[in-house]
Structure formats: C-alpha cells, structure tokens
Design an enzyme around this catalytic site. Structure first.
Site, PDB file in Angstrom:
ATOM      1  N   CYS B  92       0.890  -1.156   0.000  1.00  0.00           N
ATOM      2  CA  CYS B  92       0.000   0.000   0.000  1.00  0.00           C
ATOM      3  C   CYS B  92       0.922   1.198   0.000  1.00  0.00           C
ATOM      4  O   CYS B  92       1.531   1.524   1.017  1.00  0.00           O
ATOM      5  CB  CYS B  92      -0.917   0.023   1.218  1.00  0.00           C
ATOM      6  SG  CYS B  92      -1.908   1.528   1.288  1.00  0.00           S
ATOM      7  N   CYS B  95      -0.616   4.385   2.324  1.00  0.00           N
ATOM      8  CA  CYS B  95      -0.536   4.297   3.784  1.00  0.00           C
ATOM      9  C   CYS B  95      -0.237   2.861   4.160  1.00  0.00           C
ATOM     10  O   CYS B  95       0.883   2.405   4.003  1.00  0.00           O
ATOM     11  CB  CYS B  95      -1.799   4.838   4.454  1.00  0.00           C
ATOM     12  SG  CYS B  95      -3.348   4.270   3.744  1.00  0.00           S
ATOM     13  N   SER B  96      -1.205   2.116   4.613  1.00  0.00           N
ATOM     14  CA  SER B  96      -0.924   0.735   5.020  1.00  0.00           C
ATOM     15  C   SER B  96      -2.181  -0.112   4.947  1.00  0.00           C
ATOM     16  O   SER B  96      -2.430  -0.921   5.820  1.00  0.00           O
ATOM     17  CB  SER B  96      -0.369   0.718   6.433  1.00  0.00           C
ATOM     18  OG  SER B  96      -1.324   1.295   7.298  1.00  0.00           O
ATOM     19  N   CYS B  97      -2.980   0.085   3.903  1.00  0.00           N
ATOM     20  CA  CYS B  97      -4.186  -0.726   3.737  1.00  0.00           C
ATOM     21  C   CYS B  97      -3.768  -2.194   3.674  1.00  0.00           C
ATOM     22  O   CYS B  97      -2.805  -2.539   3.010  1.00  0.00           O
ATOM     23  CB  CYS B  97      -4.914  -0.335   2.456  1.00  0.00           C
ATOM     24  SG  CYS B  97      -5.470   1.383   2.498  1.00  0.00           S
TER      25      CYS B  97
END
Lengths: 116, 184
Positions: B92, B95-97
């Site tokens: 991702c 961000c950090s999906c």
C-alpha cells in the site's frame, strides 16, 4: 505486553517482525479508529486520507516504528476536523489524566475526578 | 502517547461516540483471534478444493465470507494467484491498507516508508531481501492496495504435499507468502 504471543506457538506462521503492537496504547488507538468508523463518525476513505497525510508528513526516513504515533495524530486531526471534540478539550483531558496518575497511590486504579 | 489515547478515548466514550466494551472486543479480536491463520485457511482450502479456488479467484470477498472471515476493512478483496511464471507482491504505497480479517495486523515493515516505495520501484530487490531470488522468467506483478480494495496472494501449492489435509496445508502457509514478499 505480557500476554502470550500466539504467533510463537508451534505450527503457526511466525511473525519475525515481533508483536503486532509494541505497546498496549497502540492497540487502543487502533481499536478507537475502527470503532469510530464503525459508528459512522467518518468514512474509511476519510480515515485513509487523514492517515496518509500524517505518514507523508513524516517523510521517507520514517521506518514504521513511529507508525502508531502518526495513527493517533491522524485520529486527533479527524476528530477535531469533524468537531467530535475540540483541540483544547483533548489537551485539557490529557492534563486531567496526567494529574490523576500523579495523585493516585501506587496499586490503586487510576480514576479521573470529574468536574462535570 | 498512552495518555493522549486515553484522553481521546474517554472523551469519545463520554460523548457516546464509542462503546468501551466494543473497543475492548476489537483489541482482543485483533490481538488474539485474527492473524495470518485465517488467510492460511483460505489458501489451504483453495489448494484442496478446486471449486472453492474458482470462486475465490472470481469473487474473493464472497468466497472468504463462506469461511466466516468478513467485516472490518477486508470487505473488498481480490485474490491474485502465483503461477510458475508469475509472482504477485502486495503493497500500500499511500498508507498501510491491509486485509486485516485474513492476515491480522500488518507487520512493522509493511507500514514502513522504505517498503512502501521500494516495493514498486524494485519489487525483485524487496523479495530478494526476504530471501527469495526470483529467476528472470518469473514476471513480478505489484498490487497497490487502497481503502476500497485489498489484495491477498494465493501462493503455489508446494511440491510433495499431495497427501496433506487442509490443516497440514494451512500450517505451510506463511503471512509473508500471502503478502508476496516470499514465495512458498
């Protein structure tokens, strides 16, 4: 955290990165964002935007270790932007908790003395 | 940090915006009940049940829900299959999906800026850093997760596992194998 790490059990895929949360507050911050979203306080894309803003501001040198600090800052951004709480309200509440911790005898549960 | 969270949490609870019991349930759930094990079960079933695998590749969200893993931010899932000639890597960049309901919480490196940028620029180098040097004839596909769509890699079933049941197969599946930073 003192809880046993389920990932260290035999036959389970091991997590070489260590515990998923380094400290309990990180799990709390994580849960708070999920729950506010579940209650409709903000949409998931709004949350993703707020978080990515904070991560972007942290810059390319950020190694992920301060991730939940950015997470919490993003949550505070969104909560104040949505007027769910004001900045001064958050600061005042943090001081109230600090005070409560300082004035609580060792071994007793910390409670806020409300002036509501 | 802890007091900042406490301040925010106590205000949200007081204003009736969150239920403290629900918060505790989420913490408990993600700390203890969800991990890459759910994803490993999905993969093991796909390896043993061709009809499930077909459903999984056609509509991952629904197929994964058949196993009881749904909700959270894993609602819209796409499963990408490794083959002898293709390898898939999930990142991702924004961000950090991450597909929490099947993989639990993301590892620290997944959230780091170096991984988020390098996975796109130099996926082979990233995978090599995790210990797998991919031969040139294997094509690498990088999938960038979004808030709306999460990816899960379906690794190839390892050779010599014909006699194994789903439980034994699930034990072979690693989190990194389902992110694609390693090849099983």
């Amino acid at each position: 955290m003192n809880a046993p790490d389920p990932l260290t059990l035999p036959n389970l895929p091991r997590d070489e990165a260590g515990p998923v949360f380094a400290e309990p507050w990180q799990a709390q911050a994580f849960a708070l964002a999920l729950q506010l979203h579940a209650q409709g306080a903000f949409s998931w894309p709004e949350w993703a935007d707020a978080l990515s803003e904070r991560l972007k501001a942290a810059g390319p040198a950020d190694d992920g270790s301060r991730y939940y600090e950015h997470w919490l800052a993003a949550l505070e951004d969104l909560v104040t932007a949505k007027a769910l709480a004001s900045g001064p309200e958050l600061v005042a509440r943090r001081y109230a908790w600090e005070d409560a911790y300082r004035h609580t005898a060792h071994g007793r549960p910390v409670e806020l003395i409300r002036e509501l | 940090m802890a007091l900042r969270v406490k301040a925010l949490e106590s205000l949200m609870v007081e204003k009736g915006l969150v239920d403290p019991a629900a918060l505790d349930a989420i913490v408990d759930h993600f700390e203890h009940k969800v991990g890459p094990r759910n994803g490993a079960r999905v993969v093991a079933k796909a390896w043993s049940d061709p009809a499930f695998k077909a459903r999984l590749l056609a509509d991952a969200t629904t197929a994964i829900a058949e196993l009881g893993y749904a909700g959270g931010q894993g609602d819209h899932m796409l499963v990408v299959e490794n083959t002898p000639t293709t390898h898939n890597l999930v990142v991702c960049t924004l961000c950090s999906c991450y597909p929490w309901p099947v993989l639990g919480l993301p590892p620290v490196w997944y959230k780091s800026a170096p991984y988020r940028s390098r996975a796109v620029i130099d996926p082979r180098g990233v995978i090599a850093g995790f210990g797998t040097v991919l031969p040139d004839e294997i094509e690498v596909r990088v999938w960038d997760s979004t808030a709306e769509l999460r990816y899960l890699v379906l690794p190839e079933r390892p050779a010599g596992t014909q006699g194994l049941d789903e439980d034994a197969l699930a034990a072979l599946v690693t989190r990194d194998g389902m992110i694609g930073t390693t090849r099983l």
